[in-house]
Design a protein around this motif. Structure first.
Motif, PDB file in Angstrom:
ATOM      1  N   GLY A  57      -0.667 -12.051   5.012  1.00 21.07           N
ATOM      2  CA  GLY A  57       0.457 -12.948   4.831  1.00 21.07           C
ATOM      3  C   GLY A  57       1.579 -12.125   5.635  1.00 21.07           C
ATOM      4  O   GLY A  57       1.373 -11.177   6.252  1.00 21.07           O
ATOM      5  N   ASN A  58       2.876 -12.741   5.937  1.00 23.66           N
ATOM      6  CA  ASN A  58       3.791 -12.550   6.827  1.00 23.66           C
ATOM      7  C   ASN A  58       4.969 -12.157   5.906  1.00 23.66           C
ATOM      8  O   ASN A  58       5.449 -12.548   4.803  1.00 23.66           O
ATOM      9  CB  ASN A  58       4.429 -13.556   7.785  1.00 23.66           C
ATOM     10  N   THR A  59       6.009 -10.884   6.363  1.00 30.65           N
ATOM     11  CA  THR A  59       7.062 -10.738   5.657  1.00 30.65           C
ATOM     12  C   THR A  59       8.236 -10.082   6.598  1.00 30.65           C
ATOM     13  O   THR A  59       7.852  -9.893   7.838  1.00 30.65           O
ATOM     14  CB  THR A  59       6.691  -9.813   4.413  1.00 30.65           C
ATOM     15  N   SER A  60       9.267  -9.802   6.263  1.00 28.13           N
ATOM     16  CA  SER A  60      10.111  -8.970   6.981  1.00 28.13           C
ATOM     17  C   SER A  60      10.996  -8.144   6.130  1.00 28.13           C
ATOM     18  O   SER A  60      11.179  -8.490   5.090  1.00 28.13           O
ATOM     19  CB  SER A  60      11.253 -10.161   7.785  1.00 28.13           C
ATOM     20  N   GLY A  61      11.830  -7.250   6.710  1.00 26.93           N
ATOM     21  CA  GLY A  61      12.598  -6.548   6.168  1.00 26.93           C
ATOM     22  C   GLY A  61      13.216  -5.397   6.698  1.00 26.93           C
ATOM     23  O   GLY A  61      13.405  -5.464   7.726  1.00 26.93           O
ATOM     24  N   THR A  62      13.811  -4.528   6.005  1.00 27.96           N
ATOM     25  CA  THR A  62      14.352  -3.122   6.677  1.00 27.96           C
ATOM     26  C   THR A  62      13.679  -1.739   6.515  1.00 27.96           C
ATOM     27  O   THR A  62      12.822  -1.985   5.273  1.00 27.96           O
ATOM     28  CB  THR A  62      15.958  -3.086   6.159  1.00 27.96           C
ATOM     29  N   ILE A  63      13.631  -0.908   7.261  1.00 26.55           N
ATOM     30  CA  ILE A  63      12.996   0.264   6.987  1.00 26.55           C
ATOM     31  C   ILE A  63      14.139   1.719   7.172  1.00 26.55           C
ATOM     32  O   ILE A  63      14.583   1.178   8.324  1.00 26.55           O
ATOM     33  CB  ILE A  63      11.707   0.574   7.569  1.00 26.55           C
ATOM     34  N   ALA A  64      14.079   2.699   6.349  1.00 31.07           N
ATOM     35  CA  ALA A  64      14.656   3.528   6.702  1.00 31.07           C
ATOM     36  C   ALA A  64      13.777   4.775   7.037  1.00 31.07           C
ATOM     37  O   ALA A  64      12.942   4.977   6.213  1.00 31.07           O
ATOM     38  CB  ALA A  64      15.805   4.005   5.901  1.00 31.07           C
ATOM     39  N   ILE A  65      13.759   5.660   7.907  1.00 33.12           N
ATOM     40  CA  ILE A  65      12.783   6.720   8.242  1.00 33.12           C
ATOM     41  C   ILE A  65      13.698   8.320   8.375  1.00 33.12           C
ATOM     42  O   ILE A  65      14.637   8.122   8.792  1.00 33.12           O
ATOM     43  CB  ILE A  65      12.034   6.765   9.306  1.00 33.12           C
ATOM     44  N   LYS A  66      13.060   9.223   7.865  1.00 32.34           N
ATOM     45  CA  LYS A  66      13.717  10.590   8.235  1.00 32.34           C
ATOM     46  C   LYS A  66      12.549  11.441   8.150  1.00 32.34           C
ATOM     47  O   LYS A  66      11.928  11.849   6.865  1.00 32.34           O
ATOM     48  CB  LYS A  66      14.597  10.859   6.892  1.00 32.34           C
ATOM     49  N   GLY A  67      12.195  11.914   9.280  1.00 31.26           N
ATOM     50  CA  GLY A  67      10.929  12.694   9.299  1.00 31.26           C
ATOM     51  C   GLY A  67       9.533  11.972   8.811  1.00 31.26           C
ATOM     52  O   GLY A  67       9.518  10.858   9.290  1.00 31.26           O
ATOM     53  N   LYS A  68       8.928  12.505   8.153  1.00 34.00           N
ATOM     54  CA  LYS A  68       7.782  11.709   7.386  1.00 34.00           C
ATOM     55  C   LYS A  68       8.078  10.797   6.279  1.00 34.00           C
ATOM     56  O   LYS A  68       7.404   9.893   5.733  1.00 34.00           O
ATOM     57  CB  LYS A  68       6.399  12.703   7.139  1.00 34.00           C
ATOM     58  N   LYS A  69       9.390  10.742   5.801  1.00 32.98           N
ATOM     59  CA  LYS A  69       9.824  10.017   4.797  1.00 32.98           C
ATOM     60  C   LYS A  69      10.215   8.826   4.990  1.00 32.98           C
ATOM     61  O   LYS A  69      10.842   8.785   6.237  1.00 32.98           O
ATOM     62  CB  LYS A  69      11.237  10.769   4.005  1.00 32.98           C
ATOM     63  N   PHE A  70      10.169   7.655   4.520  1.00 29.52           N
ATOM     64  CA  PHE A  70      10.663   6.409   4.542  1.00 29.52           C
ATOM     65  C   PHE A  70      10.915   5.495   3.281  1.00 29.52           C
ATOM     66  O   PHE A  70      10.425   5.715   2.341  1.00 29.52           O
ATOM     67  CB  PHE A  70       9.586   5.483   5.391  1.00 29.52           C
ATOM     68  N   TYR A  71      11.614   4.604   3.667  1.00 31.36           N
ATOM     69  CA  TYR A  71      12.191   3.523   2.674  1.00 31.36           C
ATOM     70  C   TYR A  71      12.304   2.192   2.935  1.00 31.36           C
ATOM     71  O   TYR A  71      13.000   1.899   4.227  1.00 31.36           O
ATOM     72  CB  TYR A  71      13.561   3.921   1.937  1.00 31.36           C
ATOM     73  N   ALA A  72      11.333   1.245   2.464  1.00 30.96           N
ATOM     74  CA  ALA A  72      11.236  -0.060   2.983  1.00 30.96           C
ATOM     75  C   ALA A  72      11.346  -1.076   2.018  1.00 30.96           C
ATOM     76  O   ALA A  72      11.102  -0.826   0.882  1.00 30.96           O
ATOM     77  CB  ALA A  72       9.883  -0.136   3.844  1.00 30.96           C
ATOM     78  N   THR A  73      12.035  -2.239   2.327  1.00 28.18           N
ATOM     79  CA  THR A  73      12.502  -3.334   1.577  1.00 28.18           C
ATOM     80  C   THR A  73      12.151  -4.471   2.219  1.00 28.18           C
ATOM     81  O   THR A  73      12.346  -4.836   3.428  1.00 28.18           O
ATOM     82  CB  THR A  73      14.038  -3.459   1.125  1.00 28.18           C
ATOM     83  N   THR A  74      11.172  -5.549   1.377  1.00 29.43           N
ATOM     84  CA  THR A  74      11.059  -6.721   1.697  1.00 29.43           C
ATOM     85  C   THR A  74      11.472  -7.609   0.504  1.00 29.43           C
ATOM     86  O   THR A  74      11.602  -7.139  -0.599  1.00 29.43           O
ATOM     87  CB  THR A  74       9.545  -6.870   2.024  1.00 29.43           C
TER      88      THR A  74
END
Length: 205
Positions: A57-74
């Motif tokens: 399936g397909n999706t879109s969103g935003t992602i924040a990264i800091k080193g190996k850490k990340f936060y993603a929303t869809t």
């Protein structure tokens, strides 16, 4: 005999030159990836938009990264990763899955994870398409879950514009845009149960 000797010398010279070209080509491909990694590496953090295209399936969103850490929303889910633990909140059933993901699982979620992946276990080749360098990575070992990656990098900014990866027999493509550096708190990369008081927590570790 002299002619045969000259031919042998010419063949050896051509072979040596070919190997030298391959080595420098691999080095230039790695240099592009080094610069791409540097362009999205900031102590304070980086944010971007993405579109994911996959057989599931397909999706879109935003992602924040800091080193190996990340936060993603869809629209379907929110994912937090603090460098060790991952929390995936599924919006349709108000459920949070907690896990310690593998490198391959991280790459399938976080398009930027290639900056931790490419430095070992892969061979490089590179082409150019339009305004992008396109680096092709192939795994040196069958143990690698990610068999191939294509990473497109803008020639001017060296920011990655697309990451395409093969896991099993399935391709996943991430198109990346609107990359910008931003100061991000470490707390952003951890799930806070107080924000989801009714969610069911499922620990898969």
């Amino acid at each position: 005999m002299k002619r045969i000797g000259l031919i042998r010398v010419a063949v050896v010279a051509l072979f040596t030159m070919h190997c030298s070209l391959l080595t420098s080509y691999a080095q230039s491909a790695k240099t592009v990836l080094d610069k791409a990694a540097a362009s999205i590496t900031a102590q304070t953090g980086v944010k971007a938009n993405f579109k994911m295209t996959a057989t599931s399936g397909n999706t879109s969103g935003t992602i924040a990264i800091k080193g190996k850490k990340f936060y993603a929303t869809t629209p379907q889910a929110t994912v937090w990763f603090d460098g060790k633990t991952q929390w995936t909140y599924m919006k349709h059933n108000d459920e949070v899955n907690v896990s310690n993901p593998t490198e391959a699982q991280l790459q399938a979620i976080n398009p930027y994870n290639f900056i931790h992946l490419y430095k070992r276990g892969y061979a490089y080749t590179m082409n150019t398409t339009g305004n992008n360098y396109v680096v092709h990575l192939t795994a040196n070992s069958n143990e690698r879950k990610i068999k191939e990656l294509f990473i497109s990098v803008d020639k001017k900014s060296y920011q990655p514009t697309q990451v395409k990866l093969l896991q099993g027999k399935k391709w996943t493509t991430f198109d990346i845009s609107n990359i910008k550096k931003e100061k991000l708190a470490d707390s952003q990369f951890k799930f806070n149960s107080k924000d989801f008081p009714k969610a069911e927590i499922i620990d898969l570790r």
